[in-house]
Enzyme design. Structure first.
Site, PDB file in Angstrom:
ATOM      1  CB  CYS A  87      44.912  42.817  38.377  1.00  0.00           C
ATOM      2  SG  CYS A  87      43.931  44.225  37.766  1.00  0.00           S
ATOM      3  CG  HIS A 191      41.053  39.798  37.959  1.00  0.00           C
ATOM      4  ND1 HIS A 191      41.526  40.009  39.229  1.00  0.00           N
ATOM      5  CD2 HIS A 191      40.897  41.024  37.394  1.00  0.00           C
ATOM      6  CE1 HIS A 191      41.638  41.314  39.447  1.00  0.00           C
ATOM      7  NE2 HIS A 191      41.272  41.946  38.346  1.00  0.00           N
ATOM      8  CD  GLU A 193      41.246  36.615  40.668  1.00  0.00           C
ATOM      9  OE1 GLU A 193      41.039  37.814  40.932  1.00  0.00           O
ATOM     10  OE2 GLU A 193      42.256  36.223  40.010  1.00  0.00           O
TER      11      GLU A 193
END
Length: 211
Positions: A87, A191, A193
C-alpha cells in the site's frame, strides 16, 4: 533466514504479521519479526514495509525512526535483500508523492504518486474493495490465474516513470498501478494480508523469491 516487517507507526502490522507467519509455517519456516530496530533490519534476509494513511505522514514516520531509512537502503536497495512494500509502503518507493503537496519518496523506483482520476463519476474515491488484477509473468504472481482478485483501499497510486516497472494493474476508470518491481525491490498497492488466497499466494511467492 528472517523476514523483518518494519514498524514505523504506520501499517496494519498485526494482520500482516499473521499472514506472513502463516505462509512461512507452510513453507520454509523462516522467522517473521515486527521490528523498529534498524540493526534487526540489517540482519534480515527479507524486508516488508507496510503503510497506511497519507504519503507525507508515512514518510515522516519512517524518517522519525533513527537509522531506519539508511538500514533499508543498505540492506535492500544496495544489498539485494528481497523487499516488498505494501500500500503506502509501495508508494514510498517512488520519487515523489503528490498528496497534499510534494513529498520526496525513497526514489528506488522512479515515478510519482498521484490522486486517482477515474473517468466515471460514479466511481468513488477512495478505491475500496475487490478488483481484478491484470499481470504478466513475474515470480510474485506465480501460480495465480489471470483475473485473480485483490483487496484495495487507496486514493492515490503510483505512476512509474518506466512503464516496464508496472508488473500488475487493475481498472478503476483508468489504469491503476497494482504492483511494481525493479530488481529485488517490489511493491503492491493492494493488501495481500486482506486478499485471501490471492494475497496468501503472493506472500508465499515473496518468501520464495530469489531475484
Amino acid at each position: 533466514m528472517t523476514v523483518a516487517i518494519v514498524d514505523y507507526g504506520s501499517g496494519n502490522l498485526h494482520s500482516a504479521e499473521k499472514a506472513f507467519l502463516r505462509m512461512s509455517r507452510e513453507g520454509s519456516g523462516e522467522p517473521v519479526i515486527v521490528t523498529a530496530d534498524p540493526e534487526a533490519v540489517r540482519r534480515a534476509d527479507r524486508i516488508v514495509l507496510p503503510g497506511v494513511g497519507a504519503f507525507a505522514d508515512c514518510c515522516a514516520g519512517l524518517d522519525a525512526v533513527p537509522g531506519m531509512v539508511e538500514a533499508l537502503k543498505e540492506r535492500s536497495h544496495g544489498g539485494g535483500a528481497p523487499f516488498l512494500g505494501i500500500c503506502v509502503g509501495m508508494q514510498l518507493l517512488s520519487t515523489v508523492g503528490r498528496e497534499h503537496g510534494d513529498t520526496p519518496g525513497l526514489g528506488w523506483i522512479p515515478g510519482e504518486v498521484v490522486r486517482l482520476a477515474p473517468n466515471d463519476p460514479d466511481l468513488k474515491i477512495p478505491h475500496m474493495g475487490w478488483n481484478e488484477l491484470s499481470f504478466g509473468e513475474h515470480p510474485l504472481f506465480a501460480g495465480l490465474s489471470s483475473g485473480a482478485h485483490a483487496y484495495f483501499v487507496h486514493s492515490y497510486h503510483m505512476r512509474p516513470r518506466n512503464p516496464e516497472a508496472r508488473i500488475a494493474h487493475c481498472a478503476y476508470g483508468e489504469m491503476v498501478t497494482a504492483a511494481v518491481a525493479k530488481g529485488n525491490v517490489a511493491g503492491v498497492q493492494f493488501h495481500p494480508e486482506k486478499s485471501q488466497e490471492t494475497g496468501l499466494r503472493l506472500i508465499a511467492n515473496f518468501l520464495a523469491w530469489a531475484p
